[in-house]
Design an enzyme around this catalytic site. Sequence first.
Site, mmCIF file in Angstrom:
data_model
loop_
_atom_site.group_PDB
_atom_site.id
_atom_site.type_symbol
_atom_site.label_atom_id
_atom_site.label_comp_id
_atom_site.label_asym_id
_atom_site.label_seq_id
_atom_site.Cartn_x
_atom_site.Cartn_y
_atom_site.Cartn_z
ATOM 1 N N GLY A 34 54.881 50.900 9.901
ATOM 2 C CA GLY A 34 54.567 52.162 10.078
ATOM 3 C C GLY A 34 54.149 52.489 8.549
ATOM 4 O O GLY A 34 53.923 51.315 7.682
ATOM 5 N N ALA A 35 54.087 53.669 8.029
ATOM 6 C CA ALA A 35 53.679 54.225 6.674
ATOM 7 C C ALA A 35 54.585 53.495 5.561
ATOM 8 O O ALA A 35 54.220 53.174 4.523
ATOM 9 C CB ALA A 35 53.531 55.576 6.474
ATOM 10 N N PHE A 36 56.057 53.476 5.832
ATOM 11 C CA PHE A 36 56.799 53.060 4.946
ATOM 12 C C PHE A 36 57.944 51.866 5.308
ATOM 13 O O PHE A 36 58.456 51.282 4.507
ATOM 14 C CB PHE A 36 57.918 54.051 4.777
ATOM 15 C CG PHE A 36 57.279 55.472 4.083
ATOM 16 C CD1 PHE A 36 57.073 55.335 2.524
ATOM 17 C CD2 PHE A 36 56.646 56.617 4.714
ATOM 18 C CE1 PHE A 36 56.543 56.483 2.017
ATOM 19 C CE2 PHE A 36 56.018 57.581 3.986
ATOM 20 C CZ PHE A 36 56.053 57.434 2.697
ATOM 21 N N LYS A 38 57.895 47.856 7.580
ATOM 22 C CA LYS A 38 57.456 46.835 8.471
ATOM 23 C C LYS A 38 58.651 46.334 9.240
ATOM 24 O O LYS A 38 59.775 46.211 8.797
ATOM 25 C CB LYS A 38 56.827 45.711 7.776
ATOM 26 C CG LYS A 38 55.371 45.794 7.081
ATOM 27 C CD LYS A 38 54.983 44.671 6.547
ATOM 28 C CE LYS A 38 53.423 45.045 6.157
ATOM 29 N NZ LYS A 38 52.985 44.563 4.920
ATOM 30 N N LYS A 54 63.777 45.681 9.685
ATOM 31 C CA LYS A 54 62.954 46.727 9.096
ATOM 32 C C LYS A 54 63.147 46.506 7.495
ATOM 33 O O LYS A 54 64.183 46.608 7.025
ATOM 34 C CB LYS A 54 63.316 48.137 9.500
ATOM 35 C CG LYS A 54 62.638 49.178 9.165
ATOM 36 C CD LYS A 54 63.137 50.422 9.859
ATOM 37 C CE LYS A 54 62.493 51.566 9.325
ATOM 38 N NZ LYS A 54 63.050 52.789 9.963
ATOM 39 N N ASP A 147 61.406 62.798 16.493
ATOM 40 C CA ASP A 147 59.958 62.114 16.692
ATOM 41 C C ASP A 147 60.271 61.168 17.893
ATOM 42 O O ASP A 147 59.824 59.965 17.835
ATOM 43 C CB ASP A 147 59.752 61.262 15.385
ATOM 44 C CG ASP A 147 58.325 60.646 15.454
ATOM 45 O OD1 ASP A 147 57.525 61.318 16.158
ATOM 46 O OD2 ASP A 147 58.053 59.675 14.867
ATOM 47 N N LYS A 149 58.740 59.666 21.158
ATOM 48 C CA LYS A 149 57.540 59.159 21.890
ATOM 49 C C LYS A 149 57.616 57.835 22.299
ATOM 50 O O LYS A 149 58.456 57.107 21.895
ATOM 51 C CB LYS A 149 56.373 59.429 20.756
ATOM 52 C CG LYS A 149 56.686 58.445 19.570
ATOM 53 C CD LYS A 149 55.857 58.607 18.489
ATOM 54 C CE LYS A 149 55.924 57.986 17.316
ATOM 55 N NZ LYS A 149 55.241 58.125 16.252
ATOM 56 N N ASN A 152 58.759 54.851 20.098
ATOM 57 C CA ASN A 152 60.049 54.797 19.638
ATOM 58 C C ASN A 152 61.085 54.474 20.643
ATOM 59 O O ASN A 152 62.286 54.463 20.446
ATOM 60 C CB ASN A 152 60.395 56.105 18.892
ATOM 61 C CG ASN A 152 59.877 56.474 17.691
ATOM 62 O OD1 ASN A 152 59.245 55.093 16.989
ATOM 63 N ND2 ASN A 152 59.654 57.441 17.025
ATOM 64 N N ASP A 165 64.091 54.151 15.594
ATOM 65 C CA ASP A 165 63.295 54.930 14.314
ATOM 66 C C ASP A 165 63.847 56.267 14.220
ATOM 67 O O ASP A 165 63.405 57.307 14.697
ATOM 68 C CB ASP A 165 61.854 54.874 14.917
ATOM 69 C CG ASP A 165 61.226 54.771 13.305
ATOM 70 O OD1 ASP A 165 61.818 55.321 12.415
ATOM 71 O OD2 ASP A 165 60.065 54.397 13.628
ATOM 72 N N THR A 187 54.900 64.014 15.919
ATOM 73 C CA THR A 187 53.509 63.340 16.153
ATOM 74 C C THR A 187 52.812 64.473 16.913
ATOM 75 O O THR A 187 53.469 64.945 17.947
ATOM 76 C CB THR A 187 53.687 61.640 16.952
ATOM 77 O OG1 THR A 187 54.762 60.845 16.171
ATOM 78 C CG2 THR A 187 52.224 61.160 16.975
#
Length: 302
Positions: A34-36, A38, A54, A147, A149, A152, A165, A187
Amino acid sequence: MPEIRDDNGNSLPTEEVGCSLFKKYELGKLLGYGAFAKVYHARDLRTGQSVAIKVMSKQRILKGNLTAHIKREISILRRLRHPHIVRLHEVLATKTKIYFVLEFAKGGELFTKIAKGRFSEDLSRKYFQQLISAVDYCHSRGVFHRDLKPENLLLDENWELRITDFGLSAVSDQIQPDGLLHTLCGTPAYVAPEILAKKGYDGAKVDIWSCGIILYVLNAGYLPFNDPNLMVMYRKIYKGEFRCPKWTSPELKRFLTRILDPNPNTRITIHEILNDPWFKKGYKEIKYPIENEFEFKNSGQG
Ligand code: ADE
């Protein structure tokens, strides 16, 4: 040095591939990013067991003003022990990085299974029951995921659901004097109308909305509110304007309408979900194990 890529063609930082972490874990392939962060597959060198690690850069966390966020995620994950929530085994840190050692969910993302075809109503119900059991557990401990979805939601080796997550999750101490949360997050396609309205929202009601979207996607194989134009999609979300596919039973249709109610005040509560006849079919109440605490470890490596 040649660039190393994973199965999906993503370039990997070379120092992390195949290396030993703290002489405890051998890092394997990239599972997601993700953005922050791996997430890598890794092997526990002592037990041979698979784990998911993570990896987050401390510099990026500092730059993104996310220190409090990460501390919150750690404290939340440490508190949660439920058969349908990914467990945090330990937290490790070097001077530059933070590592969450997580339970490995062998079945991967539920999302990739839905992408191959929609689920039967019975299978949709089974995963929805497991999801609600975990969400109810979180809410009763003052934790809202915010979040939820399919990306996740992971599957373990027995094809049972595991929520992961908690990077966006909120705890009840973040609630403002009006009793509502105010951060704009989530999202777009899964975001509740009251979040779009930016008026403050109730974390529990927002999670219920996202669970409704997930149930719709499990049964239909596509999103209830969707449009290439984001504003049109938001308008549909505001109005709660959706149609169920023709194979949806009247009971499920009625249930979905109660969950995807754009008015949070009249939207079904988790207590009402647990007592709904469509939901209850074949539901085995899940017993929660006794809470456990994990140590925060800073190994001083790196
Ligand atoms: N992808 C992200 N987190 C994961 C986990 N814990 N297990 C398997 N795949 C993942």
